[in-house]
Design a protein around this motif. Structure first.
Motif, short mmCIF file in Angstrom:
data_model
loop_
_atom_site.label_atom_id
_atom_site.label_comp_id
_atom_site.label_asym_id
_atom_site.label_seq_id
_atom_site.Cartn_x
_atom_site.Cartn_y
_atom_site.Cartn_z
N GLN A 128 5.96 -6.78 -7.89
CA GLN A 128 6.35 -6.12 -6.64
C GLN A 128 7.30 -4.96 -6.91
O GLN A 128 7.17 -3.88 -6.31
CB GLN A 128 7.01 -7.13 -5.71
N THR B 26 3.79 0.91 -15.69
CA THR B 26 3.98 2.08 -14.83
C THR B 26 2.96 3.17 -15.15
O THR B 26 2.39 3.80 -14.26
CB THR B 26 5.41 2.63 -15.00
N TYR C 157 5.31 -1.95 -8.36
CA TYR C 157 4.56 -1.24 -7.33
C TYR C 157 5.49 -0.44 -6.41
O TYR C 157 5.19 0.70 -6.03
CB TYR C 157 3.72 -2.21 -6.52
N GLN C 158 6.62 -1.02 -6.06
CA GLN C 158 7.58 -0.30 -5.22
C GLN C 158 8.11 0.94 -5.94
O GLN C 158 8.28 1.99 -5.33
CB GLN C 158 8.72 -1.24 -4.83
N VAL D 227 -0.45 2.25 -13.62
CA VAL D 227 -0.49 2.42 -12.16
C VAL D 227 -0.53 3.90 -11.80
O VAL D 227 -1.31 4.33 -10.94
CB VAL D 227 0.70 1.71 -11.48
N PHE E 41 4.72 2.17 -3.54
CA PHE E 41 4.11 1.22 -2.63
C PHE E 41 5.17 0.54 -1.76
O PHE E 41 6.33 0.42 -2.15
CB PHE E 41 3.35 0.14 -3.40
N THR F 298 -0.55 -8.89 -4.67
CA THR F 298 0.09 -9.66 -5.72
C THR F 298 0.66 -10.94 -5.11
O THR F 298 0.49 -11.21 -3.92
CB THR F 298 1.18 -8.84 -6.43
N ASP G 261 0.83 -1.21 0.00
CA ASP G 261 0.00 0.00 0.00
C ASP G 261 0.86 1.25 0.00
O ASP G 261 2.09 1.19 0.15
CB ASP G 261 -1.01 0.00 1.16
N ARG G 262 0.19 2.38 -0.20
CA ARG G 262 0.88 3.68 -0.16
C ARG G 262 -0.16 4.75 0.13
O ARG G 262 -1.35 4.59 -0.14
CB ARG G 262 1.61 3.99 -1.46
N CYS H 122 6.47 2.69 -7.89
CA CYS H 122 5.37 3.66 -7.87
C CYS H 122 5.01 4.10 -6.46
O CYS H 122 3.95 4.70 -6.25
CB CYS H 122 4.14 3.07 -8.56
N SER I 213 -4.25 0.28 -1.86
CA SER I 213 -3.60 -1.01 -1.64
C SER I 213 -3.71 -1.88 -2.88
O SER I 213 -4.56 -1.66 -3.75
CB SER I 213 -4.22 -1.73 -0.44
N VAL I 214 -2.86 -2.88 -2.95
CA VAL I 214 -2.87 -3.84 -4.05
C VAL I 214 -2.32 -5.16 -3.53
O VAL I 214 -1.49 -5.18 -2.61
CB VAL I 214 -2.03 -3.32 -5.24
#
Length: 244
Positions: free
Chosen positions: A218, A188, A221-222, A191, A226, A210, A79-80, A224, A207-208
Motif C-alpha cells: 500500500q 517502484t 502504491y501511494q 510500477v 495511488f 492488494t 487507483d490513480r 506512486c 487500479s490495483v
C-alpha cells in the motif's frame, strides 16, 4: 441484488484445489439470500465458497459471521489518474518478460503472495497456495492480452508486474519482487514503468488490488500516486475437508 445470480460454480478453482468451489456473486447478504446461498451450496455439493462482502454493511457482516463464513482478507483497491506527470526516466533494467524467464518468475510468484487470502486460509496448504500464483504468472506471460514486465537484478529476473488494458482503464494484476532483490527500488521502477505503458496505451485511470495486511505494498502504491478507492472483505465458507 436480484439482478445478479446468487452463486456461481468455479470450474478452474475446483480442478486446481480438488474440491468443489463456488462464489457468491452479490456483495451483500440478507436473511433470505443467505438461506438461498446455503441451499445452492447443498444442491451443488460445494466444498468451499468465496464471498467478497461490502465493508460498510453491518447486516452483511453479521450474517456472514453467524453462518460460519471466515474472514480471510481485507481487499484494498487503489487507483490513480494518468496524465503528463507519469514520465520518469526509463529504467534499463525493466523489460518485457520472455518464456525463458518462467522458472524464475514462478519461483518468485510462489513465495511473493503470502499475505493473500489463499495463504491466510489455514485449510489450504502453503504449497498449494504458492502453486496457484506460479500458474497465474505463467498464464499471464503466455497470454497475448496481458503485458508482463520483468526487472533484472544481477543478471536474473528478480521481479515482475502484469498489466491488463481495457480501453481507458488499466489494471495492475500481479506484482512481486524476489526476496533477495527487495530494498533496491525495483518495485517502484516496475510500477512506474507500468504506468508509462498504460499512459502510452491511452489509459486515463489505473487500479490495483492488494491486501489490507500488506502495508508495504500500500505504501509503495501511494508513493506512486495511488489512493485508496474501496475496501471489501473476503470470506471463505468451508463445507468439507482441507485442501492438501
Amino acid at each position: 441484488m436480484n439482478d445478479l445470480p446468487l452463486c456461481r460454480f468455479l470450474p478452474w478453482d475446483t480442478e486446481f484445489f480438488g474440491v468443489r468451489v463456488g462464489r457468491v456473486e452479490p456483495h451483500r447478504l440478507t436473511p433470505a439470500s443467505t438461506a438461498e446461498i446455503l441451499a445452492w451450496c447443498r444442491t451443488h455439493a460445494i466444498d468451499l465458497l468465496y464471498f467478497l462482502a461490502d465493508f460498510d454493511d453491518p447486516d452483511t457482516v453479521r450474517l456472514a459471521e453467524e453462518n460460519r463464513f471466515h474472514l480471510v482478507d481485507l481487499r484494498v483497491t487503489l487507483d490513480r489518474t494518468l496524465d503528463a506527470t507519469v514520465s520518469p526516466p526509463a529504467t534499463p533494467s525493466i523489460r518485457t518478460a520472455r518464456p525463458d524467464d518462467l522458472p524464475a518468475l514462478r519461483a518468485i510468484a510462489s513465495a511473493a503472495f503470502r499475505q493473500s487470502r489463499f495463504f491466510f486460509d489455514q485449510r489450504i496448504s502453503d504449497e498449494r497456495a504458492g502453486d496457484l500464483y506460479a500458474i497465474w504468472i505463467e498464464k499471464r506471460v503466455r497470454e497475448p492480452d496481458s503485458q508482463v514486465f520483468v526487472a533484472d537484478w544481477n543478471g536474473e529476473a528478480a521481479g515482475f508486474i502484469t498489466c491488463l488494458l481495457d480501453g481507458p482503464h488499466g489494471e495492475i494484476d500481479l506484482f512481486g519482487v524476489g526476496e533477495v532483490a527487495r530494498g533496491q527500488g525495483l518495485g517502484t521502477a516496475l510500477v512506474e514503468h507500468a504506468l508509462r505503458w498504460f499512459a502510452a496505451g491511452g489509459a486515463g485511470r489505473v487500479s490495483v488490488v492488494t491486501q489490507g495486511r500488506n502495508i508495504a505494498a500500500q505504501r509503495l502504491y501511494q508513493h506512486c500516486g495511488f489512493a485508496t478507492a474501496a475496501l471489501q472483505l473476503w470470506y471463505h465458507r468451508w463445507f468439507s475437508a482441507d485442501v492438501s
